[in-house]
Design a protein around this motif. Structure first.
Motif, PDB file in Angstrom:
ATOM      1  N   ASP A  24       0.827  -1.212   0.000  1.00  0.00           N
ATOM      2  CA  ASP A  24       0.000   0.000   0.000  1.00  0.00           C
ATOM      3  C   ASP A  24       0.861   1.261   0.000  1.00  0.00           C
ATOM      4  N   ARG A  27       2.478   1.599  -3.495  1.00  0.00           N
ATOM      5  CA  ARG A  27       1.503   2.111  -4.475  1.00  0.00           C
ATOM      6  C   ARG A  27       1.333   3.620  -4.306  1.00  0.00           C
ATOM      7  N   GLU A  48       1.711  -9.781 -11.502  1.00  0.00           N
ATOM      8  CA  GLU A  48       0.335  -9.502 -11.904  1.00  0.00           C
ATOM      9  C   GLU A  48      -0.284  -8.426 -10.998  1.00  0.00           C
ATOM     10  N   ARG A  52      -1.473  -4.456 -11.893  1.00  0.00           N
ATOM     11  CA  ARG A  52      -2.746  -3.833 -11.513  1.00  0.00           C
ATOM     12  C   ARG A  52      -2.493  -2.409 -10.995  1.00  0.00           C
ATOM     13  N   ASN A  53      -1.457  -2.252 -10.175  1.00  0.00           N
ATOM     14  CA  ASN A  53      -1.117  -0.914  -9.681  1.00  0.00           C
ATOM     15  C   ASN A  53      -0.575  -0.034 -10.792  1.00  0.00           C
ATOM     16  N   ASP A  55      -1.278  -0.171 -14.040  1.00  0.00           N
ATOM     17  CA  ASP A  55      -2.389   0.275 -14.895  1.00  0.00           C
ATOM     18  C   ASP A  55      -3.161   1.406 -14.212  1.00  0.00           C
ATOM     19  N   ASP A  56      -3.357   1.252 -12.907  1.00  0.00           N
ATOM     20  CA  ASP A  56      -4.083   2.268 -12.143  1.00  0.00           C
ATOM     21  C   ASP A  56      -3.367   3.618 -12.225  1.00  0.00           C
ATOM     22  N   THR A  59      -3.535   5.128 -15.719  1.00  0.00           N
ATOM     23  CA  THR A  59      -4.865   5.652 -16.038  1.00  0.00           C
ATOM     24  C   THR A  59      -5.106   6.977 -15.320  1.00  0.00           C
ATOM     25  N   ARG A  60      -4.729   7.022 -14.056  1.00  0.00           N
ATOM     26  CA  ARG A  60      -4.969   8.235 -13.272  1.00  0.00           C
ATOM     27  C   ARG A  60      -4.191   9.442 -13.793  1.00  0.00           C
ATOM     28  N   HIS A  61      -2.973   9.199 -14.292  1.00  0.00           N
ATOM     29  CA  HIS A  61      -2.126  10.333 -14.622  1.00  0.00           C
ATOM     30  C   HIS A  61      -1.895  10.520 -16.115  1.00  0.00           C
ATOM     31  N   GLY A  62      -2.570   9.694 -16.922  1.00  0.00           N
ATOM     32  CA  GLY A  62      -2.449   9.863 -18.364  1.00  0.00           C
ATOM     33  C   GLY A  62      -1.020   9.723 -18.849  1.00  0.00           C
TER      34      GLY A  62
ATOM     35  N   ARG B  63      -8.877   0.160  -8.109  1.00  0.00           N
ATOM     36  CA  ARG B  63      -7.901   0.480  -9.160  1.00  0.00           C
ATOM     37  C   ARG B  63      -8.616   0.876 -10.459  1.00  0.00           C
ATOM     38  N   MET B  64      -8.072   1.900 -11.076  1.00  0.00           N
ATOM     39  CA  MET B  64      -8.515   2.237 -12.432  1.00  0.00           C
ATOM     40  C   MET B  64      -7.724   1.379 -13.407  1.00  0.00           C
ATOM     41  N   GLN B  65      -8.312   1.119 -14.577  1.00  0.00           N
ATOM     42  CA  GLN B  65      -7.672   0.170 -15.493  1.00  0.00           C
ATOM     43  C   GLN B  65      -7.182   0.790 -16.784  1.00  0.00           C
ATOM     44  N   SER B  66      -7.995   1.633 -17.401  1.00  0.00           N
ATOM     45  CA  SER B  66      -7.534   2.275 -18.645  1.00  0.00           C
ATOM     46  C   SER B  66      -8.461   3.438 -18.971  1.00  0.00           C
ATOM     47  N   PHE B  67      -7.951   4.356 -19.788  1.00  0.00           N
ATOM     48  CA  PHE B  67      -8.770   5.484 -20.237  1.00  0.00           C
ATOM     49  C   PHE B  67      -8.412   5.819 -21.674  1.00  0.00           C
ATOM     50  N   GLU B  77     -12.107  -0.810 -11.731  1.00  0.00           N
ATOM     51  CA  GLU B  77     -12.676  -1.837 -10.870  1.00  0.00           C
ATOM     52  C   GLU B  77     -13.935  -1.277 -10.209  1.00  0.00           C
ATOM     53  N   CYS B  88      -9.609  12.774 -10.482  1.00  0.00           N
ATOM     54  CA  CYS B  88      -8.599  12.439 -11.494  1.00  0.00           C
ATOM     55  C   CYS B  88      -8.897  13.065 -12.851  1.00  0.00           C
ATOM     56  N   PHE B  89     -10.175  13.071 -13.233  1.00  0.00           N
ATOM     57  CA  PHE B  89     -10.480  13.384 -14.633  1.00  0.00           C
ATOM     58  C   PHE B  89     -11.025  14.779 -14.886  1.00  0.00           C
ATOM     59  N   ARG B  92      -8.485  17.014 -16.161  1.00  0.00           N
ATOM     60  CA  ARG B  92      -8.094  16.683 -17.539  1.00  0.00           C
ATOM     61  C   ARG B  92      -9.211  17.003 -18.523  1.00  0.00           C
TER      62      ARG B  92
END
Lengths: 256, 441
Positions: A24, A27, A48, A52-53, A55-56, A59-62, B63-67, B77, B88-89, B92
């Protein structure tokens, strides 16, 4: 739509290595650095879960500058190959590897005690040793070792964990001393209680318990300044100062 | 064992709770379950998120997965919160197409309740913007559902109150916005007819909703403030306005449960009268309002559910088909005001169809209110339920704590089809909540 889309942060071109990328705190640290435009390499045994972390965070920070690297902290022979696999040497390294274990079990089960000691001390110390050598050769960098207030004095309730963290703290202290004439900084972080899966179900005192995000912000703040040993909540510095100052004849009788 | 209740803190149930940290763990917990229901942030008001036997806490699936910035499609999730998504968005330039009245809800919860917002008349429900979802079934399977893949299960899961399996993850669309501000235009309506007419007139606006004073009587019965909103563009913002303001948090809170008598007819009535007069003075005016206070006015008061005292409160939201809407609403308001059962935040809005088999929204007029729990209040709601059922209307399951089986079956014509889907995939008896028990769903 594309012209509306702004990445949240501008890439700094810098890169962080988090050793323990599924924890935690790991992350939260990775997320805090990514928010500031850092690339992040997450090292973990369970690839794996690290993915997961990763990808998170992406996604959050582009960003697409989050990578995942397998590491077994008990496989000390693999460390050089692991560092080579990172590609470029990271600018900063944060090691959050830890295993609380089960104290009563460790007292009667040497294998369990060995796993705790090797996971908290031997593995992290030797991996940071190898990394420190490379950073010293390059000439700069930041190494943050997350140790524990439990290492400040051995107590009946968790001395196998505490002793291994004490060893890790001493190792970091020595590394800091050795590298003090270079631009490689070594910082020891002692979080105190943190609300994580390691402490889930424990009844923790709110005023002495930090969120993983608070620990992460504190670690991010170490990029500047010249801190050496950091207690995330300053109350812990005071508490552990008192605990360390107690004379042993008194201390040994306390239920701690 | 844990003391579990919804946001209304009524009813309260002691039950077992387990926690999932990953989608795999949630699927494992679902496999072979008996009487399980997933729970997100616990913001449904009644007993929907309390398992018949076991409640599965899903907030670890955060957790977020993709955008995809081209399509606005975000995959996360199921335990990711709306608060987290906006934080977050929005910076943006994206905002969820549909949001409910609080941002402290999860993606799984929004799908299971097929939540709606102030733009329901234009943009439908949250479920209309879900591209796919992953569902764990009690037989151990994890299936992907989409409008053209396992379509029947997809339809049943949207608005299905978690009763078709455990939602693990979903993909849904965000809309591009060029600021975090809303241009809000207020219109005062002196009575119910005016309010309904104004709601219809403002339907062209992206968002429109009415705050209604349910204690006003006589010629003022149904007096309302209609709040229409549009996303402001960057050009709408005067200098010094932050384009994407962050949420304001921790300004106010209710640290302890207030005694039950604090909210009485006199205090609520006085508040409502004051609020209406302030709004009426601004009738016809347009102001810039930050996103959080426009969409989530109560979120800035943490634990606001404590203002109703130790017995808790019930939220009640019905929808009445358009034909009889004005007449039935007027009867309901008459009942409320003559009994002196007031509600701080009563809301009136026009609705269209929902996205799922069991979705609450349908063509008609909806009224949402809350009442402190008392015998008198519950009795009054039972009377209102009879009116709703007679008019062919229905009660929102995410808010419900007390409707009867008769009211429920009169309002939801797809119950048989929903039960059939549950039979077909073998979840009947495995996935069950206190709500599904109460309503024999």
């Amino acid at each position: 739509m594309t012209n509306l889309h702004k990445p949240k942060s501008i890439s700094t071109g810098k890169r962080l290595l988090v050793i323990g990328g599924t924890s935690d705190i790991g992350r939260a640290v990775a997320d805090a650095y990514a928010a500031k435009g850092w690339g992040v390499a997450l090292a973990a045994r369970d690839v794996e879960r690290a993915r997961r972390n990763a990808d998170d965070i992406q996604t959050r920070h582009g960003t697409d500058h989050v990578s995942v690297h397998p590491i077994d902290i008990l496989d000390t022979a693999s460390f050089d190959a692991f560092i080579d696999s990172l590609g470029a040497l990271p600018d900063s390294i944060v090691c959050v590897v830890g295993m609380l274990g089960d104290q009563p079990r460790a007292q009667g089960d040497p294998d369990h005690a060995t796993a705790i000691i090797r996971t908290n001390f031997e593995g992290p110390a030797l991996l940071l040793e190898a990394l420190a050598g490379r950073l010293a050769a390059r000439g700069d960098g930041l190494i943050v070792g997350v140790s524990s207030v439990a290492g400040d004095r051995g107590r009946a309730s968790n001395y196998v964990y505490g002793a291994s963290k004490a060893g890790f703290s001493a190792y970091l202290s020595g590394l800091r001393n050795r590298l003090s004439q270079t631009d490689v900084r070594v910082v020891t972080v002692k979080p105190g209680f943190v609300r994580t899966s390691m402490t889930e179900g424990m009844d923790l005192p709110g005023a002495l318990t930090a969120a993983p995000e608070a620990v992460a912000q504190r670690i991010l703040g170490l990029q500047t300044g010249n801190a050496n040993v950091v207690y995330v909540l300053s109350a812990w510095r005071l508490i552990m100062g008192i605990i360390r100052a107690l004379p042993e004849p008194i201390f040994k009788r306390l239920k701690l | 064992m844990k003391d579990l209740s919804g946001w209304g803190r009524y009813p309260r149930q002691i039950g077992a709770q387990t926690t999932a940290a990953t989608p795999d763990e949630a699927a494992t917990e679902t496999t072979g379950s008996a009487g399980l229901i997933a729970r997100g942030l616990g913001r449904s008001y009644g007993d929907a998120a309390i398992g018949r036997e076991t409640t599965l806490s899903m907030t670890g699936l955060n957790r977020m997965q993709s955008f995809n910035p081209e399509t606005g499609l975000l995959a996360t999730e199921a335990g990711v919160s709306l608060d987290d998504i906006i934080a977050c968005f929005l910076p943006r330039g994206y905002f969820p197409v549909v949001v409910p009245g609080t941002r402290f809800v999860t993606v799984g919860g929004m799908i299971a309740s097929d939540i709606h917002g102030k733009n329901q008349h234009n943009d439908g429900t949250f479920g209309h913007h879900v591209a796919w979802l992953k569902l764990a079934l009690p037989d151990g399977q994890v299936v992907c559902c989409a409008p053209h893949e396992n379509a029947a299960l997809f339809q049943a899961t949207i608005g299905g109150m978690g009763l078709t399996g455990t939602i693990l993850a979903a993909g849904f669309r965000l809309r591009p916005v060029s600021s975090g501000w809303i241009r809000q235009t207020t219109h005062a309506a002196k009575n119910l007819s005016e309010a309904i007419a104004l709601l219809r007139q403002t339907e062209k606006a992206t968002y429109t909703v009415a705050w209604i004073d349910v204690l006003a009587r006589g010629a003022s019965l149904g007096r309302s403030l209609i709040l229409a909103g549009e996303h402001a563009t960057e050009d709408d913002l005067p200098g010094g306005y932050k384009q994407f303001p962050p949420a304001r948090t921790g300004r106010l809170g209710v640290p302890v449960e207030l005694p039950g008598w604090v909210l009485n007819t006199a205090s609520v009535s006085a508040f409502n009268a004051l609020y209406y007069r302030r709004g009426a003075k601004r009738s016809g005016q347009t102001t810039l309002v930050p996103w959080d206070s426009y969409f989530f006015p109560l979120d800035s008061i943490s634990n606001w559910n404590r203002i109703y005292g130790p017995r808790g409160f019930v939220q009640h939201q019905c929808v009445i088909p358009n034909e009889d809407a004005e007449q039935v609403m007027s009867t309901i308001l008459d009942l409320l005001s003559s009994r002196g059962e007031g509600s701080f935040l009563a809301v009136l809005k026009c609705l269209g169809p929902g996205a799922g088999l069991m979705s609450f929204p349908r063509d008609g007029l909806t009224l949402a209110l809350d009442l402190p729990v008392s015998e008198k209040g519950l009795g009054l709601l039972a009377e209102i339920d009879v009116l709703v059922a007679q008019a062919g209307g229905r009660i929102y399951l995410a808010k419900d704590a007390c409707q009867s089986r008769a009211t429920f079956s009169a309002g939801y014509p797809n119950i048989a089809a929903f039960r059939q889907v549950r039979q077909d995939i073998g979840v009947a008896g495995h996935m069950a909540s206190k709500l599904s028990e109460r309503l024999a769903l």
